[in-house]
Motif scaffolding. Structure first.
Motif, PDB file in Angstrom:
ATOM      1  N   SER A  74      33.462  34.216  29.369  1.00  0.00           N
ATOM      2  CA  SER A  74      33.898  33.175  30.295  1.00  0.00           C
ATOM      3  C   SER A  74      35.021  32.396  29.634  1.00  0.00           C
ATOM      4  O   SER A  74      34.922  32.045  28.449  1.00  0.00           O
ATOM      5  CB  SER A  74      32.755  32.217  30.625  1.00  0.00           C
ATOM      6  N   GLU A  76      37.989  29.115  30.265  1.00  0.00           N
ATOM      7  CA  GLU A  76      38.361  27.945  31.059  1.00  0.00           C
ATOM      8  C   GLU A  76      39.845  28.027  31.395  1.00  0.00           C
ATOM      9  O   GLU A  76      40.671  28.286  30.522  1.00  0.00           O
ATOM     10  CB  GLU A  76      38.068  26.653  30.291  1.00  0.00           C
ATOM     11  N   THR A  81      36.445  27.895  35.673  1.00  0.00           N
ATOM     12  CA  THR A  81      35.914  28.935  34.795  1.00  0.00           C
ATOM     13  C   THR A  81      35.992  30.297  35.470  1.00  0.00           C
ATOM     14  O   THR A  81      35.703  30.431  36.659  1.00  0.00           O
ATOM     15  CB  THR A  81      34.448  28.642  34.432  1.00  0.00           C
ATOM     16  N   ARG A  83      35.335  34.664  34.449  1.00  0.00           N
ATOM     17  CA  ARG A  83      34.944  35.670  33.467  1.00  0.00           C
ATOM     18  C   ARG A  83      36.033  36.734  33.363  1.00  0.00           C
ATOM     19  O   ARG A  83      36.736  37.019  34.337  1.00  0.00           O
ATOM     20  CB  ARG A  83      33.632  36.330  33.871  1.00  0.00           C
ATOM     21  N   GLU A  98      37.471  39.103  36.210  1.00  0.00           N
ATOM     22  CA  GLU A  98      36.415  39.468  37.152  1.00  0.00           C
ATOM     23  C   GLU A  98      36.852  39.106  38.569  1.00  0.00           C
ATOM     24  O   GLU A  98      37.194  37.955  38.850  1.00  0.00           O
ATOM     25  CB  GLU A  98      35.104  38.771  36.804  1.00  0.00           C
ATOM     26  N   ASP A 101      35.088  36.089  40.564  1.00  0.00           N
ATOM     27  CA  ASP A 101      35.454  34.770  40.056  1.00  0.00           C
ATOM     28  C   ASP A 101      36.851  34.378  40.528  1.00  0.00           C
ATOM     29  O   ASP A 101      37.084  33.235  40.927  1.00  0.00           O
ATOM     30  CB  ASP A 101      35.403  34.746  38.524  1.00  0.00           C
TER      31      ASP A 101
END
Length: 130
Positions: A74, A76, A81, A83, A98, A101
């Motif tokens: 993960s 920032e 956030t 991944r 990802e 996300d």
């Protein structure tokens, strides 16, 4: 119906599902559904296909799978956030944000998905170089 079947297969253990538009005998249009699943999910996936589609038969084939070791981290970003998946290919690493996300961040910030993916990738690459 195809989207529903794909989601159902994936939620019951299929690793991937994809479709192709094909022409059958007598020039009938059709959709070929390919399901990639572990052997222990085979019967469940076949049951779904027989129950949810009009198919009368399923062709199956056993294949070997080779995977690259990978880790998920993960990170920032200014958007939140996300991944990233990092695959180690011996001489070099592959970084992939990802999808889910990035979709969530794109919706929240009303940005194009490609822009969010680029931001996440850039930050992940800078962290790896440190």
């Amino acid at each position: 119906m195809i989207g529903y079947v794909m989601d159902l297969l994936l939620s019951h253990g299929a690793l991937d599902v994809f479709t192709q538009a094909i022409g059958m005998k007598k020039s009938r249009p059709a959709v070929l559904i390919t399901v990639i699943c572990p052997c222990d999910r085979l019967e469940i996936c076949e049951d779904i296909l027989f129950r949810e589609t009009t198919t009368l038969g399923i062709r199956r084939r056993l294949q070997e799978r080779r995977i690259i070791p990978r880790e998920i981290f993960s990170i920032e970003t200014k958007l939140g956030t996300a991944r990233v998946k990092i695959a180690d290919r011996n001489k070099f690493k592959t970084i992939q944000p990802e999808y889910e996300d990035c979709v969530q961040l794109a919706k929240i910030h009303q940005l194009p998905l490609s822009e969010v993916q680029a931001i996440v990738l850039q930050i992940a690459q800078s962290i790896l170089q440190d």
